[in-house]
Each structure stands twice: as structure tokens, then as C-alpha cells.
Design a protein around this motif. Structure first.
Motif, short mmCIF file in Angstrom:
data_model
loop_
_atom_site.label_atom_id
_atom_site.label_comp_id
_atom_site.label_asym_id
_atom_site.label_seq_id
_atom_site.Cartn_x
_atom_site.Cartn_y
_atom_site.Cartn_z
N TRP A 177 5.99 8.29 -8.49
CA TRP A 177 6.89 7.81 -7.43
C TRP A 177 6.10 7.47 -6.17
CZ3 TRP A 177 11.12 5.86 -8.82
CH2 TRP A 177 12.20 5.70 -7.97
N GLY A 178 4.95 8.11 -6.00
CA GLY A 178 4.10 7.81 -4.85
C GLY A 178 3.46 6.44 -4.92
N PHE A 179 3.52 5.80 -6.09
CA PHE A 179 2.98 4.45 -6.24
C PHE A 179 4.07 3.40 -6.45
CE2 PHE A 179 -0.58 7.18 -7.47
CZ PHE A 179 -1.57 6.67 -6.65
N VAL A 180 5.18 3.77 -7.07
CA VAL A 180 6.20 2.77 -7.41
C VAL A 180 7.54 3.02 -6.73
CG1 VAL A 180 5.14 2.34 -9.66
CG2 VAL A 180 7.04 3.95 -9.50
N GLY A 181 7.68 4.13 -6.01
CA GLY A 181 8.96 4.46 -5.38
C GLY A 181 9.23 3.61 -4.15
N PRO A 182 10.34 3.89 -3.49
CA PRO A 182 10.68 3.17 -2.25
C PRO A 182 9.63 3.38 -1.17
CG PRO A 182 12.55 4.45 -3.04
CD PRO A 182 11.37 4.85 -3.87
N LYS A 183 9.73 2.60 -0.12
CA LYS A 183 8.72 2.55 0.95
C LYS A 183 8.26 3.93 1.42
CE LYS A 183 8.13 1.06 5.71
NZ LYS A 183 8.74 0.41 6.86
N HIS A 184 9.18 4.79 1.83
CA HIS A 184 8.78 6.06 2.44
C HIS A 184 8.29 7.08 1.42
CE1 HIS A 184 9.93 4.77 6.38
NE2 HIS A 184 11.12 4.40 5.93
N ALA A 185 8.47 6.82 0.15
CA ALA A 185 7.96 7.71 -0.90
C ALA A 185 6.52 7.37 -1.28
CB ALA A 185 8.84 7.63 -2.14
N ARG A 186 6.09 6.16 -0.97
CA ARG A 186 4.76 5.71 -1.40
C ARG A 186 3.65 6.29 -0.54
NH1 ARG A 186 6.03 -0.65 -2.32
NH2 ARG A 186 7.73 -0.32 -3.81
N PHE A 187 2.61 6.77 -1.22
CA PHE A 187 1.48 7.38 -0.52
C PHE A 187 0.86 6.42 0.48
CE2 PHE A 187 1.16 9.65 -4.77
CZ PHE A 187 1.78 10.80 -4.32
N ARG A 188 0.71 5.17 0.11
CA ARG A 188 0.05 4.20 1.00
C ARG A 188 0.82 3.97 2.28
NH1 ARG A 188 1.21 -1.88 -0.88
NH2 ARG A 188 3.40 -1.57 -1.40
N ASN A 189 2.13 4.30 2.28
CA ASN A 189 2.93 4.08 3.48
C ASN A 189 3.04 5.31 4.37
OD1 ASN A 189 3.54 1.37 3.02
ND2 ASN A 189 5.17 1.91 1.61
N PHE A 190 2.57 6.46 3.91
CA PHE A 190 2.66 7.60 4.82
C PHE A 190 1.34 8.33 5.03
CE2 PHE A 190 4.12 9.80 0.86
CZ PHE A 190 3.29 10.91 0.87
N LEU A 191 0.32 8.06 4.24
CA LEU A 191 -0.98 8.68 4.49
C LEU A 191 -1.68 7.91 5.61
CD1 LEU A 191 -2.16 9.45 0.87
CD2 LEU A 191 -1.31 11.05 2.59
N ARG A 192 -2.13 8.64 6.61
CA ARG A 192 -2.77 8.04 7.77
C ARG A 192 -4.19 8.58 7.92
NH1 ARG A 192 1.64 5.88 7.47
NH2 ARG A 192 3.18 5.57 9.08
N GLY A 193 -4.98 7.88 8.68
CA GLY A 193 -6.35 8.30 8.93
C GLY A 193 -6.43 9.35 10.03
N PRO A 194 -7.66 9.83 10.29
CA PRO A 194 -7.86 10.88 11.30
C PRO A 194 -7.37 10.48 12.70
CG PRO A 194 -9.87 10.53 10.02
CD PRO A 194 -8.89 9.48 9.60
N ARG A 195 -7.53 9.22 13.05
CA ARG A 195 -7.12 8.76 14.37
C ARG A 195 -5.62 8.93 14.58
NH1 ARG A 195 -9.90 3.37 15.47
NH2 ARG A 195 -11.70 4.73 15.52
N ALA A 196 -4.82 8.58 13.56
CA ALA A 196 -3.37 8.73 13.66
C ALA A 196 -2.97 10.20 13.71
CB ALA A 196 -2.69 8.04 12.48
N VAL A 197 -3.67 11.04 12.95
CA VAL A 197 -3.37 12.47 12.95
C VAL A 197 -3.66 13.06 14.33
CG1 VAL A 197 -4.03 14.71 11.99
CG2 VAL A 197 -3.76 12.74 10.48
N ILE A 198 -4.80 12.73 14.90
CA ILE A 198 -5.18 13.25 16.22
C ILE A 198 -4.20 12.75 17.28
CG2 ILE A 198 -6.94 13.14 18.04
CD1 ILE A 198 -9.02 13.14 15.69
N SER A 199 -3.84 11.48 17.22
CA SER A 199 -2.88 10.93 18.17
C SER A 199 -1.54 11.65 18.06
CB SER A 199 -2.70 9.43 17.90
OG SER A 199 -1.69 8.90 18.73
N TYR A 200 -1.10 11.92 16.83
CA TYR A 200 0.17 12.62 16.65
C TYR A 200 0.08 14.05 17.19
CZ TYR A 200 4.47 14.29 14.60
OH TYR A 200 5.72 14.82 14.44
#
Length: 196
Positions: free
Chosen positions: A61-84
């Protein structure tokens, strides 16, 4: 929630919500069985197989599911994590669509630890001649005996992650005034107006 700030959107699909609540139920039940259950762990094994099936579903489901279920749409890099993290202390809702960068890391951590736990359970051989994992013979005695310690460590990590998950939900509810439970029941969540 101010209308100019946020809008209510459907974020979590029914399959992902069912996965979440089934996984939570099975993991808690299996953890309790592992710690306080009977000497013969038949139910523990069957619940472990069910957890493995759910994890398999989540990976797919992390590859074929809806937008918010997909890994590519919610995994962020270190910069986004630090900013958050810079704004985490602020007592206002984050209004993040789907998983925020820290929540995404917790999803990956939980999936990884649960896969570790299932994997070690499949090859475990505690030398009691009863509770031997179905793949213990294929793994060899060194690995299957070592898996006892790995499985114990995994149980501790699962407990820590579950308690952290509950603590973060309470933090968001009490400090940030953001309900993370209701969206996982209904699928609807408040998000920043600029997000889709």
C-alpha cells in the motif's frame, strides 16, 4: 479551527485506517501473550502470521495506495524534519496533511521493528521443543538460538514505540490542540489551506 487557516479534507483511506486499528490490536494482544501468555504460544504464532500479512499489505500500500499512504509522499529528508522540529514546541496545530516528517519517521521505525519482530519469531528456537519458529531449521541453530534475544529486544522496542506513539498523540491533543485519533477513525483531517 479558523476557516481562513485550514480546511477539512479526507486524508486517510478506509484500508489504511483498518490496517492501523487491526495492527494496533494484534500487536498489543501479541505483546501481552508473549509476556504473560501460556507456555504454549500457538495463538501468539497465529497472531504473528496475521501481523506479517498486515505488514505485507502496508508495504504494498506504501507504493500503490492513495496519495497519503504512499511512502514517497510522506517520507522527508533531514531538512524537513529539522524544520518541523523547530516549530514542534508551539502550542498550535501543525495542520500537516497526512504524516508530518516526525510521524513519517515513526511509521518507518514501527514497520521496521515489527518486521524485525516477525522475522525473529519465524526463526526462533528457545530450546523448549514447543515454541519453535517455522523457519528455525532453515536458519540454523546459531541464528535460531540468537533469535531468542533478538525477539526479546524487539518486544522491548515495540513497547517503547507504542508508548511513545501514545505520548505523542497526547502531546498533540493537549499542547498543540490537534486531534490525531479522530482522523484515523473518520479519515477526515484539518490541513493548511494551501495543502491538498
Amino acid at each position: 479551527m479558523a476557516a481562513e487557516q485550514a480546511r477539512r479534507v479526507r486524508v486517510w483511506d478506509p484500508a489504511l485506517r483498518a490496517f492501523h486499528w487491526l495492527l494496533a490490536t494484534l500487536v498489543i494482544a501479541n505483546w501481552l501473550l508473549g509476556k504473560f501468555g501460556p507456555g504454549v504460544m500457538t495463538i501468539h504464532f497465529w497472531l504473528g502470521y496475521a501481523i506479517l500479512a498486515l505488514l505485507g499489505f502496508r508495504v504494498v500500500w506504501g507504493f500503490v495506495g492513495p496519495k497519503h499512504a504512499r511512502f514517497r509522499n510522506f517520507l522527508r529528508g533531514p531538512r524537513a524534519v529539522i524544520s518541523y522540529l523547530r516549530h514542534l514546541h508551539e502550542p498550535r496545530p501543525s495542520l500537516w496533511p497526512g504524516h508530518n516528517p516526525m510521524g513519517a519517521l515513526s511509521v518507518v521505525a514501527m514497520l521496521g521493528v515489527l518486521l524485525w519482530q516477525v522475522g525473529s519469531g519465524l526463526v526462533i528456537d528457545p530450546e523448549d521443543f514447543v515454541n519453535i519458529g517455522p523457519l528455525a531449521d532453515l536458519a540454523g541453530s546459531d541464528i535460531s538460538h540468537a533469535a531468542v534475544g533478538w525477539h526479546d529486544l524487539g518486544a522491548t522496542l515495540v513497547l517503547v514505540l507504542v508508548l511513545l506513539h501514545v505520548a505523542i498523540i497526547a502531546f498533540y491533543r493537549l499542547w498543540k490542540h490537534e486531534d490525531l485519533v479522530r482522523p484515523m477513525i473518520t479519515g477526515w483531517k484539518w490541513v493548511r489551506r494551501t495543502d491538498k
